[in-house]
Design a protein around this motif. Sequence first.
Motif, mmCIF file in Angstrom:
data_model
loop_
_atom_site.group_PDB
_atom_site.id
_atom_site.type_symbol
_atom_site.label_atom_id
_atom_site.label_comp_id
_atom_site.label_asym_id
_atom_site.label_seq_id
_atom_site.Cartn_x
_atom_site.Cartn_y
_atom_site.Cartn_z
ATOM 1 N N SER A 20 19.949 -29.525 -47.539
ATOM 2 C CA SER A 20 19.361 -29.663 -46.209
ATOM 3 C C SER A 20 18.105 -30.526 -46.270
ATOM 4 O O SER A 20 17.896 -31.412 -45.442
ATOM 5 N N ALA A 21 17.286 -30.269 -47.274
ATOM 6 C CA ALA A 21 16.010 -30.996 -47.361
ATOM 7 C C ALA A 21 16.229 -32.475 -47.692
ATOM 8 O O ALA A 21 15.672 -33.362 -47.048
ATOM 9 N N GLY A 23 17.742 -35.755 -47.415
ATOM 10 C CA GLY A 23 18.630 -36.350 -46.418
ATOM 11 C C GLY A 23 18.204 -37.764 -46.093
ATOM 12 O O GLY A 23 17.523 -38.424 -46.889
ATOM 13 N N LEU A 24 18.581 -38.200 -44.889
ATOM 14 C CA LEU A 24 18.171 -39.527 -44.445
ATOM 15 C C LEU A 24 16.653 -39.638 -44.452
ATOM 16 O O LEU A 24 16.101 -40.716 -44.607
ATOM 17 N N GLY A 25 15.991 -38.490 -44.258
ATOM 18 C CA GLY A 25 14.526 -38.478 -44.286
ATOM 19 C C GLY A 25 13.991 -39.044 -45.586
ATOM 20 O O GLY A 25 13.016 -39.798 -45.594
ATOM 21 N N ASN A 26 14.624 -38.710 -46.691
ATOM 22 C CA ASN A 26 14.123 -39.163 -47.994
ATOM 23 C C ASN A 26 14.473 -40.611 -48.280
ATOM 24 O O ASN A 26 13.697 -41.345 -48.865
ATOM 25 N N TYR A 103 20.255 -38.232 -35.545
ATOM 26 C CA TYR A 103 20.456 -38.282 -37.001
ATOM 27 C C TYR A 103 21.885 -38.724 -37.299
ATOM 28 O O TYR A 103 22.149 -39.519 -38.204
ATOM 29 N N PHE A 225 9.707 -32.722 -41.581
ATOM 30 C CA PHE A 225 11.075 -33.229 -41.410
ATOM 31 C C PHE A 225 11.821 -33.218 -42.736
ATOM 32 O O PHE A 225 12.946 -32.732 -42.851
ATOM 33 N N THR A 226 11.162 -33.753 -43.761
ATOM 34 C CA THR A 226 11.868 -33.932 -45.032
ATOM 35 C C THR A 226 12.208 -32.591 -45.683
ATOM 36 O O THR A 226 13.196 -32.481 -46.402
ATOM 37 N N SER A 228 12.943 -29.959 -43.945
ATOM 38 C CA SER A 228 13.698 -29.204 -42.917
ATOM 39 C C SER A 228 12.913 -28.000 -42.413
ATOM 40 O O SER A 228 13.465 -26.912 -42.244
ATOM 41 N N MET A 231 11.600 -25.762 -37.611
ATOM 42 C CA MET A 231 12.583 -25.529 -36.548
ATOM 43 C C MET A 231 13.603 -24.456 -36.909
ATOM 44 O O MET A 231 14.574 -24.261 -36.193
ATOM 45 N N ALA A 233 15.604 -24.147 -39.681
ATOM 46 C CA ALA A 233 16.784 -24.415 -40.520
ATOM 47 C C ALA A 233 16.695 -23.588 -41.800
ATOM 48 O O ALA A 233 17.677 -22.942 -42.205
ATOM 49 N N SER A 322 23.239 -28.503 -41.975
ATOM 50 C CA SER A 322 22.229 -27.455 -41.774
ATOM 51 C C SER A 322 21.678 -27.493 -40.359
ATOM 52 O O SER A 322 21.312 -26.474 -39.788
ATOM 53 N N LEU A 323 21.612 -28.691 -39.780
ATOM 54 C CA LEU A 323 21.152 -28.794 -38.388
ATOM 55 C C LEU A 323 22.161 -28.134 -37.453
ATOM 56 O O LEU A 323 21.801 -27.371 -36.555
HETATM 57 N N1 PFF Z 1 15.438 -32.756 -44.136
HETATM 58 C C1 PFF Z 1 16.354 -33.689 -43.558
HETATM 59 C C2 PFF Z 1 16.046 -35.074 -44.092
HETATM 60 O O1 PFF Z 1 15.039 -35.260 -44.770
HETATM 61 O O2 PFF Z 1 16.809 -35.971 -43.796
HETATM 62 C C3 PFF Z 1 16.337 -33.698 -42.057
HETATM 63 C C4 PFF Z 1 16.363 -32.354 -41.438
HETATM 64 C C5 PFF Z 1 17.400 -31.475 -41.717
HETATM 65 C C6 PFF Z 1 15.336 -31.959 -40.612
HETATM 66 C C7 PFF Z 1 17.417 -30.221 -41.186
HETATM 67 C C8 PFF Z 1 15.300 -30.712 -40.079
HETATM 68 C C9 PFF Z 1 16.345 -29.852 -40.375
HETATM 69 F F1 PFF Z 1 16.341 -28.671 -39.863
#
Ligand code: PFF
Length: 448
Positions: A20-21, A23-26, A103, A225-226, A228, A231, A233, A322-323
């Motif tokens: 979950s952590a 992801g596209l964020g990284n 996303y 965000f990165t 998760s 919110m 999750a 996970s979202l």
């Molecule tokens: N952590 C994910 C990322 O870095 O791409 C994005 C994300 C997933 C944000 C799940 C929030 C979440 F609940």
Amino acid sequence: MKVREHWGSRLGFVLAAVGSAVGLGNIWKFPFITGMYGGAAFVLFYLISILLIGLPVMLIEFSIGRKTQLNPVGAFQKLAPSSPYFLIGAMGVLCGFIILSYYSVVAGWTLTYMYKAVAFGFKDFSSPEIAGEAFTAYSSSPIWPVLSHAVFMFLCIFVVSKGVKVGIERWNRILMPTLFVIILLLIVRGLTLEGADAGLKFLFVPDFSKLTANAMLVAMGHAFFTLSLGMGAMLTYGSYLSEKEDLVKSSLWIIVADTGVALLAGIAIFTAVFAMGFEPAGGPGLVFHVLPAIFSMMPGGNIMGFLFFALLSIAALTSGMSLLEVVTAYFIDQKGWSRRKASIAFGFLIFLVGVPSALSFGALKEIIIFKMNLFDFFDYLSFKYMLPLGGFFMVLFTIFRWKPKSLLEELKRGGPGLKISVGLATVLLLISAVFVGVTFVAGVLGVG
Ligand code: PFF
């Protein structure tokens, strides 16, 4: 009442949470916002945010989830009945909905580029301008981005509808080790390019004159965000845990893995960007403009390019599920829906809500809200505002309502816990809250 599903093993849970952590964020967002907001000073503030708020908020989310064995809304209702605290969870479910809607659009782009790598290779992208034009043509088309967004949402629904153990856990067990192997291959390639050191300098030698209050808010929002966080999750994933899990140890692992992947992806991308003499501030298109051109020039570029977009797609899928799980869990627990029905219905609705974002680079690009197109608007709304606010209120909830003592007690189940006094825990939580509050207000007011 139905028996709640649980993770099949400790490793399965940790891999799913890392999934979950990471992801596209990284791999997509971290490099482009680092490029936009000035490089190493931004990275440093992001790392400070991870330490000051990442760990406490993750511990809070896992503890509340495991303690209540419920989705974010139900969890706050259980711990603080007849109070407005459930709104933290409600904002979280809404935020999961919003984040997944855009996303999935980027995830669709990555799936398309993975397909392009296999079908055509990168030979046609001989410069960033040409690659950029190809990306613009693709992302502004009225059909392809919507179709690829649909494919990605279908994959998320497919996994989530199967359940926690047989769906989410099983897929993470396969996908996450694959992801780590791919990223190692890419790093070796990046570091062995001539001129790679300029990229390392950009990432690791700070220039503080570039660090504005807005950049700090973006860095902090990205820390949430990165990981998760903010919110629910991780709260939802925590709700499938049994008492046996050592929450402190697992959280540390997850944070180290996530931060490690972001920095490694940053190294892989910026060494390549600088070695090939390109601009780092490419915005959301960075990895789609610059990298295909780099792959076209690099020996072994077709394979590297395929691996890179496979990496992005895998990372996106394990986060996307996970979202969707947050929204699904809410409808299962609170409304009594079946998993199948909840995941299909809301997966489809999220797809529909995401269609305008998918079209916001083409047919709908004239629609501007606060100077942003729809895609950027949803992105900024969720990660710059909703996640930090969600995290802020979770910390306040723990200090003033649930009490730091309850948190410490929950952390002790299944492991040694945190060996600190209630007083110290309260002070640390207050520091996190003040840090988030001050950065948020300064960033919103645009100080500095
Ligand atoms: N952590 C994910 C990322 O870095 O791409 C994005 C994300 C997933 C944000 C799940 C929030 C979440 F609940």
